[in-house]
Design an enzyme around this catalytic site. Structure first.
Site, PDB file in Angstrom:
ATOM      1  N   ASP A  67       0.680  -1.317   0.018  1.00 21.96           N
ATOM      2  CA  ASP A  67      -0.008   0.043  -0.157  1.00 21.96           C
ATOM      3  C   ASP A  67       1.039   1.293  -0.159  1.00 21.96           C
ATOM      4  O   ASP A  67       1.941   1.143   0.031  1.00 21.96           O
ATOM      5  CB  ASP A  67      -1.146   0.071   1.104  1.00 21.96           C
ATOM      6  N   ASN A 136      -7.485  -0.634  14.362  1.00 25.60           N
ATOM      7  CA  ASN A 136      -8.979  -0.877  14.073  1.00 25.60           C
ATOM      8  C   ASN A 136      -9.158  -2.173  13.051  1.00 25.60           C
ATOM      9  O   ASN A 136     -10.152  -2.248  12.744  1.00 25.60           O
ATOM     10  CB  ASN A 136      -9.487   0.463  13.169  1.00 25.60           C
ATOM     11  N   HIS A 138      -7.458  -3.124  10.493  1.00 25.89           N
ATOM     12  CA  HIS A 138      -7.182  -2.860   9.068  1.00 25.89           C
ATOM     13  C   HIS A 138      -6.074  -3.834   8.606  1.00 25.89           C
ATOM     14  O   HIS A 138      -5.241  -3.761   9.381  1.00 25.89           O
ATOM     15  CB  HIS A 138      -7.191  -1.494   8.487  1.00 25.89           C
ATOM     16  N   GLU A 143      -9.836  -0.539   5.108  1.00 22.24           N
ATOM     17  CA  GLU A 143     -10.343  -0.119   6.420  1.00 22.24           C
ATOM     18  C   GLU A 143     -11.909  -0.688   6.788  1.00 22.24           C
ATOM     19  O   GLU A 143     -12.556  -1.134   5.669  1.00 22.24           O
ATOM     20  CB  GLU A 143     -10.593   1.405   6.312  1.00 22.24           C
TER      21      GLU A 143
END
Length: 233
Positions: A67, A136, A138, A143
């Site tokens: 990414d 979170n 991810h 996400e």
């Protein structure tokens, strides 16, 4: 999912490096998908040590970037590009022709994601994918959402993601992310998930519970037949 717990980050990094090293020994031109951030740094340092001690030849290795932060210059020290060049590409002597990734300098991120998807189709499948997990849940920059995206895409970044140590000190934060999608990741032959860092306790509990939910994207790795999950603590 093969879950292993480690008392120290160094012990975990060594175990992860041995997995990658063994795979490269078996297939020198292996396609490695590389994450960035604090989680995999120790793994990459261990690979550097193996090369320095002439125990490993990584010259035929191929690397694809997982990414990238959007809106930053590729030379900015906060980018995934800068990180991978510093910790993996240059130290292991990976030739430019053997390295593939999102262009951080792009002015057309949607087209860049389309280009990366086509390139991944041409060079893939990924043999080994290194992943970290966000606070979170991810993975990559996939996400939490009602529906996860299968392939390379622009990602709207969660507030917790923008607090990542790579970018939390920037006056001008990334405006978006570019990332491989969930199906791109799950198409890899082998996944190595590294879980380390403060604030990830809830996400780790969700992950180890074994229930797949889009609200914690890392849980989708339970659908893969070969995952090594390495947890510190």
């Amino acid at each position: 999912m093969n879950i292993q717990y480690f008392d120290t980050y160094d012990a975990m990094s060594l175990a992860a490096a041995q997995m990658v090293y063994t795979s490269v020994q078996a297939r020198p031109d292996l396609l490695l998908c590389a994450a960035t951030g604090n989680s995999p740094t120790g793994l990459y340092l261990q690979l550097q040590t193996l090369k320095a001690e002439e125990k490993g030849d990584f010259s035929k290795l191929r690397v694809v970037k997982l990414d990238e932060w959007g809106g930053l210059s590729s030379e900015h020290p906060a980018t995934c590009e800068y990180y991978l060049q510093h910790y993996l590409i240059k130290p292991l002597g990976i030739a430019k022709a053997r390295y593939f990734g999102f262009n951080a300098d792009t002015q057309a991120p949607e087209q860049e994601c389309t280009r990366m998807q086509a390139q991944l189709a041409a060079i893939g499948p990924i043999d080994c994918c290194i992943l970290g997990m966000g606070v979170n849940g991810h993975i990559g920059l996939n996400e939490p959402a009602e529906k996860l995206v299968d392939h390379c895409h622009m990602a709207q970044l969660a507030a917790s993601t923008l607090n990542h140590t790579m970018v939390n000190g920037l006056e001008s934060k990334p405006r978006y992310g570019m990332t491989l999608g969930m199906q791109d990741i799950l198409a890899a032959r082998h996944l190595i998930l590294i879980v380390v860092g403060a604030g990830k306790e809830k996400a780790t509990r969700q992950l180890t519970a074994g229930k797949i939910t889009n609200q914690y994207p890392a849980t989708h790795l339970w659908a893969h037949p070969r995952v090594d999950c390495l947890i510190v603590g």
